[in-house]
Design an enzyme around this catalytic site. Structure first.
Site, mmCIF file in Angstrom:
data_model
loop_
_atom_site.group_PDB
_atom_site.id
_atom_site.type_symbol
_atom_site.label_atom_id
_atom_site.label_comp_id
_atom_site.label_asym_id
_atom_site.label_seq_id
_atom_site.Cartn_x
_atom_site.Cartn_y
_atom_site.Cartn_z
ATOM 1 N N GLY A 297 56.669 -43.361 -20.030
ATOM 2 C CA GLY A 297 56.873 -45.026 -19.606
ATOM 3 C C GLY A 297 58.314 -45.095 -19.533
ATOM 4 C CG ASP B 293 58.362 -33.424 -21.951
ATOM 5 O OD1 ASP B 293 58.324 -34.547 -21.462
ATOM 6 O OD2 ASP B 293 58.992 -32.415 -21.402
#
Length: 780
Positions: free
Chosen positions: A507, A620
């Site tokens: 996001g 990540d």
């Protein structure tokens, strides 16, 4: 006039009452300037501020007697001193904190709920009670360096020494109550392994999950898992009245039982201690140094060819006082000699063992090997070693039934400028030149060292004034309940989401300000990301992430699940991402700062992998998911938004590929199990980006330097690692860092070290072997 007198009298009574508080209720506080403390009923113990450096620390001490305060417990022990305007307070919502004007509050106690009041018990235990008068937190559950009567050191718990008697920050030694029933002493940061132990109780016969405790008579003894006494450690006799006892692991690594005669002004005596040899604590003299027992007192010394790093702090160790040329520049004019030390041993850093040799052959073998910096000769065995030498001490002539060892140290012989040998006719002149230059360099170095020490102290002071830090150096902080926000609240806080800070796979992040002017970062999750997530699943995940607190993780303050909106509220990091910190800021971090950034990230990952309640694989890790606070400390973001590993699972299979190209591990492409080693690989790539201070892929660089990892491997193989960094750094330190990174990006996950091992390598605690350095098509 009478009214003024009554007001003054009432104020005097209030002050005296405050100075003799036995409980601290909500809204009350303690201050160092008014010398106010929280006392136990008998007055034997006190809790509050005590002098530390140029300020104050928070802790518990013996109050009885007129001698200097004997501190038995310290809160937030690694924090720098607080100023005179600090206060200890129990807030109206039941949190015990340290408040300092202009500085973020620091929690003292991690409670499961709000506390009604705080009490100092006669046992020396600081306890917090809730409204049901149930203890919800006690200092006995979080010991620092001292065992008091009634405190139970349970299996897995440990005490960690202080740096000095007057500095109660974490020191160099620890004593651990192991799960196998043994009580063992180790250096801080070492593995729980026999090679690192320097004293053990040899009490594994008592069974697993034993407990160590001290009673009021000075007896140090063990309880088995059922609570029965099974072993008296110090064989103490019943003492006379009027004494109090404590067992402390001191700054010198010795575990001692002290008695305090409260009748005689608190006079202190040593009743028992281990080990008997004060040179036994491993690492007491630092790297390359060794400990020699002279008149039963430990004395640190340096081997030939070495000088103390800091003469006033000899426990820091020794550095070489000559230049040892690199193997790449070896020439016939370089001369060295071997100096022999009898009965001195270091922890082995052996890379080659030569059997059936004489001591002269061992000396010659080390002289002819440019990689050999020292050798240990024992019996007929010659062990070649590299620096640093660790845990050095003098041994007895026949220790452990083996013949006396000889340590052979390579030193420069008549070294002149640049490490070459001066002609005989000019050596006297050169020696005078060297003396003058050396004195000038030493003077300059001392000035730089003093200035650096000042900057480092100020840097750490700023950093720790903001960061809540746990008591045992891995960074845990107190668990704080998450706040639930409405969408309208966050829309107002972010001025209609008008100032984006960046976006990622989950996001977009916006800058915001809460009432009270606290800056926040609001992550608005993409609807596509959360479309398949049920409300209960989202709430459960938020609770899981909310319990994850570490100084090197970006702190989650709260969340919003208003309708279809899903937003996360984090602490605002003023220095942005690691990428912008390294590449866009005008003032680049120096070598030491970059290593510290890497350590910050490694500690955060270690917590996620091994120490938090729910084991987490980040999946990540990359520079844009690492944020920098205003003091230059790195914090990992977006943890917990990937799949959480439940405690009963050690790895995941058939995961959809997550992460960013160039940072993801090869196993993502090979249909192999995804474990925490995937994060280790990503850390290795990020690590190279940090220490080389350049991007992973630089299209503006020459072709052979464009891909950072490939360039690092090429330079390492060609022994040209100095090309990788923008400034001049110590060659040996640089090579160590490159080796660490190469081990992290090994294609085989099993070959990669754990994050705990990575931290030990970064801190110089363990030896770093030569990495295989094999190419992989996935790492570019």
């Amino acid at each position: 006039m009478v009214l003024s007198f009554l007001l003054i009298f009432a104020h005097s009574i209030a002050i005296n009452a405050q100075q003799r508080n036995f409980n601290l209720s909500r809204g009350s506080s303690l201050s160092p300037t008014e010398n106010s403390s929280l006392f136990s009923q008998s007055g034997k113990f006190a809790f509050g501020f005590f002098p530390f450096g140029d300020g104050f620390a928070v802790g518990i001490w013996y109050e009885s007697g007129t001698l200097q305060k004997t501190v038995v417990w310290t809160a937030n022990r690694n924090d720098p001193p607080v100023s005179r305007n600090a206060t200890i307070g129990l807030t109206n919502d039941g949190r015990l904190i340290v408040h300092e004007v202009g500085v973020q509050e620091k929690p003292i106690a991690n409670t499961t709920g709000p506390a009604l009041f705080v009490s100092m018990l006669d046992s020396g235990n600081l306890v917090l009670y809730n409204s049901n008068l149930t203890i919800i937190w006690q200092s006995f559950d979080y010991p620092t360096d001292t065992l008091l009567p009634g405190l139970l050191l349970r299996a897995g718990d440990e005490l960690v020494s202080s740096i000095f008697e007057t500095n109660h920050s974490m020191g160099s030694f620890r004593i651990k109550m192991q799960t196998d029933g043994n009580i063992v002493m180790y250096p801080v940061g070492s593995l729980d392994a026999p090679d690192f132990a320097y004293w053990a109780s040899v009490t594994n016969f008592v069974g697993k999950n034993a407990t160590l405790t001290l009673d009021g008579n000075g007896r140090l003894y063990m309880l088995n898992s059922s609570g029965a006494e099974v072993k008296n450690i110090n064989n103490a006799a019943v003492p006379s009245d009027g004494k109090m006892y404590r067992a402390t692991i001191d700054a010198d690594g010795i575990f001692r039982v002290y008695s305090h005669n409260l009748i005689e002004n608190g006079s202190q005596s040593i009743e028992w201690y281990v080990p008997d040899d004060r040179c036994r604590p491993k690492g007491i003299c630092g790297i390359n140094g060794y400990c020699d027992l002279i008149n039963l007192q430990p004395v640190c010394a340096c081997p030939p060819g070495f000088d103390f790093i800091k003469h006033e702090e000899k426990n820091l160790g020794c550095n070489r006082n000559f230049i040892l040329e690199s193997c790449a520049f070896k020439n016939d004019h370089t001369e060295y000699t071997i100096q022999e030390l009898q009965s001195i041993v270091w922890l082995e850093s052996t890379y080659a063992i030569l059997p059936s040799m004489t001591i002269e052959e061992c000396k010659l073998a080390c002289l002819e090997d440019c990689n050999c910096e020292a050798a240990q000769f024992q019996g007929q065995e010659c062990k070649k070693q590299k620096l640093p030498l660790t845990f050095g001490r003098r041994t007895s002539q026949q220790e452990d039934g083996k013949p006396s060892p000889s340590m052979l140290v390579k030193v420069g012989m008549d070294s002149g400028r640049n490490g070459t040998i001066a002609p005989k006719e000019s050596r006297k002149v050169l020696r005078m030149d060297i003396l003058v230059i050396g004195l000038a360099c030493i003077s300059f170095a001392l000035i730089v060292l003093a200035f650096s020490a000042f900057l480092i102290f100020r840097y750490r002071l700023w950093a720790y004034k903001k960061i809540p830090y746990k008591s045992n150096d891995q960074g845990l902080i107190e668990d704080v309940s998450l706040r639930v926000f409405t969408y309208n609240e966050l829309e107002v806080a972010t001025s209609g989401f008008s100032e984006p800070l960046g976006s990622g796979s989950f996001g977009t992040v916006f800058k915001g300000t809460l009432s009270g002017q606290r800056r926040i970062a609001v992550k608005r999750l993409d609807l596509k990301v959360v479309a398949e997530v049920q409300e209960m699943e989202f709430l459960n995940e938020m609770r899981s992430i909310g319990r994850i607190h570490h100084r090197n993780l970006v702190r989650l303050l709260g969340y919003c699940h208003d309708g279809s909106n899903r937003l996360l509220v984090y602490d605002y990091m003023s220095n942005g991402t690691l990428s912008s910190y390294l590449f866009k800021s005008q003032l680049k971090p120096n070598w030491v700062e970059r290593i510290n950034i890497a350590l910050n990230i490694a500690r955060g990952l270690l917590y996620l992998h091994e120490e938090c309640e729910t084991r987490i694989i980040h999946c990540d890790l990359k520079p844009s998911n690492i944020l920098m606070d205003e003091y230059g400390h790195a914090k990992i973001a977006d943890f917990g938004l990937a799949k959480l590993l439940m405690p009963e699972h050690s790895r995941t299979f058939t995961e959809p590929i997550r992460g960013t190209r160039g940072y993801i591990a090869p196993e993502w492409h090979m249909d192999l199990p995804i474990t925490v080693k995937a994060d280790v690989y990503s850390f290795g790539i990020v690590f190279f980006v940090i220490i080389c201070c350049r991007k992973r892929l630089d299209n503006d660089a020459p072709e052979e330097e464009a891909i950072l990892v490939k360039w690092v491997k090429d330079c390492f193989k060609a022994n040209e690692v100095s090309k990788l960094v923008p400034e001049e750094v110590d060659q040996q330190s640089l090579e160590r860092m490159i080796k660490i990174g190469l081990w992290c990006i090994e294609e085989d996950p099993a070959a990669r070290p754990s994050m705990k091992k990575v931290i030990q390598m970064l801190e110089g605690i363990v030896e770093i072997l030569e990495p295989p350095c094999a190419h992989s098509s996935f790492q570019y």
